[in-house]
Design a protein around this motif. Structure first.
Motif, PDB file in Angstrom:
ATOM      1  N   GLY A 335       0.807  -1.222   0.000  1.00  0.00           N
ATOM      2  CA  GLY A 335       0.000   0.000   0.000  1.00  0.00           C
ATOM      3  C   GLY A 335       0.835   1.264   0.000  1.00  0.00           C
ATOM      4  N   LEU A 336       0.177   2.391  -0.263  1.00  0.00           N
ATOM      5  CA  LEU A 336       0.861   3.678  -0.442  1.00  0.00           C
ATOM      6  C   LEU A 336       0.438   4.676   0.628  1.00  0.00           C
ATOM      7  N   MET A 337       1.431   5.402   1.169  1.00  0.00           N
ATOM      8  CA  MET A 337       1.187   6.499   2.101  1.00  0.00           C
ATOM      9  C   MET A 337       1.205   7.815   1.333  1.00  0.00           C
ATOM     10  N   VAL A 338       0.186   8.648   1.546  1.00  0.00           N
ATOM     11  CA  VAL A 338       0.068   9.936   0.860  1.00  0.00           C
ATOM     12  C   VAL A 338      -0.132  11.036   1.897  1.00  0.00           C
ATOM     13  N   PRO A 339       0.895  11.921   2.077  1.00  0.00           N
ATOM     14  CA  PRO A 339       2.192  11.959   1.388  1.00  0.00           C
ATOM     15  C   PRO A 339       3.109  10.866   1.911  1.00  0.00           C
ATOM     16  N   SER A 340       4.275  10.751   1.258  1.00  0.00           N
ATOM     17  CA  SER A 340       5.158   9.630   1.566  1.00  0.00           C
ATOM     18  C   SER A 340       6.414  10.027   2.326  1.00  0.00           C
ATOM     19  N   HIS A 341       6.884  11.271   2.177  1.00  0.00           N
ATOM     20  CA  HIS A 341       8.142  11.674   2.788  1.00  0.00           C
ATOM     21  C   HIS A 341       8.029  13.071   3.411  1.00  0.00           C
ATOM     22  N   ALA A 342       8.733  13.251   4.524  1.00  0.00           N
ATOM     23  CA  ALA A 342       8.792  14.558   5.182  1.00  0.00           C
ATOM     24  C   ALA A 342      10.226  14.800   5.649  1.00  0.00           C
ATOM     25  N   GLU A 400      14.749  13.049   8.333  1.00  0.00           N
ATOM     26  CA  GLU A 400      14.073  12.623   7.114  1.00  0.00           C
ATOM     27  C   GLU A 400      13.196  11.418   7.443  1.00  0.00           C
ATOM     28  N   LEU A 401      11.921  11.528   7.108  1.00  0.00           N
ATOM     29  CA  LEU A 401      10.962  10.468   7.416  1.00  0.00           C
ATOM     30  C   LEU A 401      10.398   9.867   6.133  1.00  0.00           C
ATOM     31  N   ASP A 402      10.514   8.569   6.008  1.00  0.00           N
ATOM     32  CA  ASP A 402       9.805   7.814   4.973  1.00  0.00           C
ATOM     33  C   ASP A 402       8.582   7.228   5.666  1.00  0.00           C
ATOM     34  N   LEU A 403       7.404   7.709   5.328  1.00  0.00           N
ATOM     35  CA  LEU A 403       6.197   7.321   6.056  1.00  0.00           C
ATOM     36  C   LEU A 403       5.855   5.850   5.906  1.00  0.00           C
ATOM     37  N   HIS A 404       6.508   5.166   4.987  1.00  0.00           N
ATOM     38  CA  HIS A 404       6.264   3.729   4.843  1.00  0.00           C
ATOM     39  C   HIS A 404       7.036   2.922   5.885  1.00  0.00           C
ATOM     40  N   THR A 405       8.102   3.509   6.460  1.00  0.00           N
ATOM     41  CA  THR A 405       8.951   2.750   7.388  1.00  0.00           C
ATOM     42  C   THR A 405       9.153   3.440   8.736  1.00  0.00           C
ATOM     43  N   THR A 406       8.791   4.711   8.861  1.00  0.00           N
ATOM     44  CA  THR A 406       8.992   5.457  10.105  1.00  0.00           C
ATOM     45  C   THR A 406       8.234   4.801  11.263  1.00  0.00           C
ATOM     46  N   THR A 407       8.829   4.833  12.449  1.00  0.00           N
ATOM     47  CA  THR A 407       8.169   4.331  13.654  1.00  0.00           C
ATOM     48  C   THR A 407       7.923   5.492  14.613  1.00  0.00           C
ATOM     49  N   VAL A 408       7.066   5.276  15.598  1.00  0.00           N
ATOM     50  CA  VAL A 408       6.786   6.305  16.603  1.00  0.00           C
ATOM     51  C   VAL A 408       8.058   6.662  17.363  1.00  0.00           C
ATOM     52  N   ILE A 437       7.532  18.501   2.206  1.00  0.00           N
ATOM     53  CA  ILE A 437       6.702  17.306   2.038  1.00  0.00           C
ATOM     54  C   ILE A 437       6.794  16.834   0.586  1.00  0.00           C
ATOM     55  N   ILE A 438       6.945  15.521   0.410  1.00  0.00           N
ATOM     56  CA  ILE A 438       7.040  14.930  -0.932  1.00  0.00           C
ATOM     57  C   ILE A 438       5.999  13.822  -1.071  1.00  0.00           C
ATOM     58  N   PHE A 439       5.371  13.770  -2.253  1.00  0.00           N
ATOM     59  CA  PHE A 439       4.382  12.744  -2.584  1.00  0.00           C
ATOM     60  C   PHE A 439       5.005  11.790  -3.609  1.00  0.00           C
ATOM     61  N   ALA A 440       5.522  10.663  -3.156  1.00  0.00           N
ATOM     62  CA  ALA A 440       6.078   9.670  -4.079  1.00  0.00           C
ATOM     63  C   ALA A 440       4.948   8.856  -4.699  1.00  0.00           C
ATOM     64  N   GLU A 441       5.214   8.304  -5.865  1.00  0.00           N
ATOM     65  CA  GLU A 441       4.195   7.560  -6.593  1.00  0.00           C
ATOM     66  C   GLU A 441       4.237   6.062  -6.289  1.00  0.00           C
ATOM     67  N   ALA A 442       5.221   5.639  -5.495  1.00  0.00           N
ATOM     68  CA  ALA A 442       5.339   4.223  -5.133  1.00  0.00           C
ATOM     69  C   ALA A 442       6.091   4.129  -3.809  1.00  0.00           C
ATOM     70  N   ARG A 443       5.997   2.984  -3.172  1.00  0.00           N
ATOM     71  CA  ARG A 443       6.706   2.807  -1.905  1.00  0.00           C
ATOM     72  C   ARG A 443       8.206   3.010  -2.082  1.00  0.00           C
ATOM     73  N   THR A 444       8.718   2.588  -3.228  1.00  0.00           N
ATOM     74  CA  THR A 444      10.118   2.830  -3.563  1.00  0.00           C
ATOM     75  C   THR A 444      10.159   3.626  -4.854  1.00  0.00           C
ATOM     76  N   ASP A 445      10.465   4.904  -4.742  1.00  0.00           N
ATOM     77  CA  ASP A 445      10.520   5.794  -5.895  1.00  0.00           C
ATOM     78  C   ASP A 445      11.947   6.313  -6.001  1.00  0.00           C
ATOM     79  N   GLY A 446      12.644   5.884  -7.026  1.00  0.00           N
ATOM     80  CA  GLY A 446      14.058   6.219  -7.183  1.00  0.00           C
ATOM     81  C   GLY A 446      14.354   7.697  -7.319  1.00  0.00           C
ATOM     82  N   ARG A 447      13.323   8.490  -7.578  1.00  0.00           N
ATOM     83  CA  ARG A 447      13.552   9.932  -7.722  1.00  0.00           C
ATOM     84  C   ARG A 447      13.730  10.632  -6.380  1.00  0.00           C
TER      85      ARG A 447
END
Length: 537
Positions: A335-342, A400-408, A437-447
């Motif tokens: 699944g995808l987090m929107v937004p994905s990075h902060a 730097e937070l990747d919302l797909h892997t960040t923990t509390v 804030i960045i909105f990636a299009e996939a859980r792993t976005d090389g950009r």
């Protein structure tokens, strides 16, 4: 008003001689009208308009393209405007829905003097538009934004007073000490006690939601990502954590989601439900009242989680805890987090007007010395808009937070930072904190790269926005940490190093304590290390 006459009289008189009656004249039918019908094609889509002004207003409101502001910021003359129009049309024709207009050097090439569209009506109307654009100047929009920010600040001030009054009312109770330690002002979703009720009550009023929705940088970014990537939402199950008015949920529904679950624990959920019904989306958007940790979800798993969880200095309000809870319990493995990075950033503040307006102001108030008000003035995070010209060094990405892997656990931290002192500044007066804030299009976005700014993300074709002083102001503004004892004697090229710590305030977990230590050359240098703590309540 002319006196009335019988219809027969009118008929008779007109039949005798009417100098305007051309029915018996020859050749009149060949005369063309004085004005031709004009059709102006939108810069970004297939919409058409009867005049250039209405088309450009549409582009401003629906695509975030403000030609009036761009003209002023880039100092564009008439030929510059022509090049800009042709550049955008050529980019859109090439499939680029968000052309880069960050610098006029991008479209300075004379090749953009050649029209992209044959008989482009917009090019013939530019002079008229900018001769009569006073009511649409960026200055008026900035003033509007200032008013909105002032309203929001006033709302929070009133809320603080309400909470303080409630504290005083409870002082006589046996549990007064315990309760007073729990008073919070935030957007809590995973706490307990009366502070939660106070907070959720504050979000039941229109003012705060109006300020957030009118923040174009914020709302346009969510809308653009959702609408520009409908393939990510089509036939998907979406969870909107802290849905507020339901605006993000309705974006997702319009993008083709088969089910959107909108969750909020404030009375605003009732208005969200009505908003959904008024727009005919009740078969798709299901509104649930409650904390995400407690609601009964109608599905065991969702494909996308969308949320606007960010607070001042990013983590004030602690709402991200609830979003991460929802991710761990409900988000599908792919699944995808929107937004994905902060990303949190810090920069040194020097020679700033903020010290004079926020601190020195109290030393002479209408001729009175009110320095007593300064007792804790340096302990508070000041939420204001700063000028990029007051930053004495480049910003540093300290978290730097990747919302797909960040923990509390990642949200309480001590991180290093460093920057190089710029020429023209001497006195370090404080620090400025903001987030991108960045909105990636996939859980792993090389950009998406480490330390990437919002501007750099946009260059890579990603949807992103910044709350920093280099960008248009948002309702988050920036967090200003004013130093009680400013540090003098910095020289251009010197390194400023230090650490920044984020800690949740004891007993008021929705509040935030920020501690910064700093020195020339860092802790290993010869200079004394200084340290100060600020509170964001």
């Amino acid at each position: 008003m002319a006196p009335s006459r019988d219809l027969d009289d009118v008929s008779d008189s007109s039949s005798v001689s009417d100098p305007l009656d051309t029915r018996d004249d020859e050749g009149w039918e060949d005369v063309e009208p004085d004005e031709e019908t004009v059709t102006v094609l939108s810069l970004f889509d297939e919409e058409t308009f009867p005049d250039a002004r209405s088309m450009l207003l549409y582009c401003r409101d629906h695509h975030g393209f403000d030609i009036w502001k761009l003209r002023q910021d880039s100092d564009l003359d008439f030929l510059g405007l022509i090049k800009l129009v042709n550049y955008i049309r050529s980019e859109v024709q090439a499939g680029k829905t968000h052309p880069d207009v960050s610098s006029k050097a991008i479209f300075e090439d004379d090749k953009y003097l050649k029209p992209v569209l044959e008989n482009d009506s917009l090019l013939y109307s530019l002079d008229d538009i900018f001769d009569d654009a006073a009511s649409l100047t960026p200055a008026s929009e900035v003033e509007q934004l200032r008013e909105q920010l002032a309203n929001l600040q006033s709302h929070f001030t009133a809320y603080r007073e309400e909470v303080q009054k409630a504290m005083l009312d409870r002082l006589d109770s046996p549990d007064a000490k315990t309760e007073s330690s729990n008073v919070q002002q935030a957007r809590p979703s995973n706490g307990t006690g009366s502070s939660d009720n106070d907070y959720f009550k504050s979000y039941s009023y229109n003012a705060i939601h109006e300020s957030m929705i009118k923040d174009r940088i914020r709302t346009d970014s969510y809308r653009d990502f959702i609408y520009d990537h409908k393939d990510l939402f089509k036939d998907k199950v979406v969870l909107d954590v802290g849905c507020g008015t339901g605006i993000l949920s309705m974006f997702c529904a319009k993008a083709g989601a088969k089910l959107v679950i909108a969750v909020d624990n404030s009375d605003i959920i009732d208005k969200a439900r009505e908003n959904v019904f008024r727009n005919g989306l009740q078969s798709i958007v299901k509104c649930l009242r409650g904390k995400i940790e407690e609601v009964n979800m109608p599905v065991p798993q969702v494909d996308v989680i969308v949320s606007e969880w960010m607070g001042y200095c990013l983590l004030y309000e602690s709402m991200l805890d609830s979003v991460l809870y929802a991710r761990d319990k409900y988000l599908a493995p792919d699944g995808l987090m929107v937004p994905s990075h902060a990303t949190l950033r810090i920069a040194p503040l020097a020679d700033s007007d903020l010290k004079a307006s926020h601190i020195d102001f109290w030393r002479d108030v209408y001729g009175f010395d009110m320095a007593a008000m300064l007792e804790r003035a340096h302990e508070e995070v000041v939420v204001r808009v700063t000028d990029e010209k007051e930053l004495a060094g480049d910003s540093y990405p300290f978290l730097e937070l990747d919302l797909h892997t960040t923990t509390v656990e990642d949200l309480t931290f001590t991180k290093p930072f460093k920057t190089t002192w710029k020429e023209g500044f001497r006195v370090l007066e404080g620090f400025v904190v903001w987030f991108d804030i960045i909105f990636a299009e996939a859980r792993t976005d090389g950009r998406v790269k480490p330390g990437m700014t919002a501007a750099e993300a946009k260059e890579k074709g990603l949807i992103a926005f910044s709350t920093g002083p280099y960008s248009e102001a948002t309702h988050w503004q920036q967090g200003i940490l004013l130093i009680e004892d400013p540090t003098d004697g910095f020289r251009a090229g010197e390194e400023l190093c230090g650490e920044i710590k984020y800690v949740r305030k004891q007993g008021r977990e929705r509040s935030l304590e920020i501690e910064v230590s700093w020195a020339k050359g860092g802790k290993t240098g010869k200079q004394e290390v200084k340290k100060q703590m600020w509170v964001l309540d």
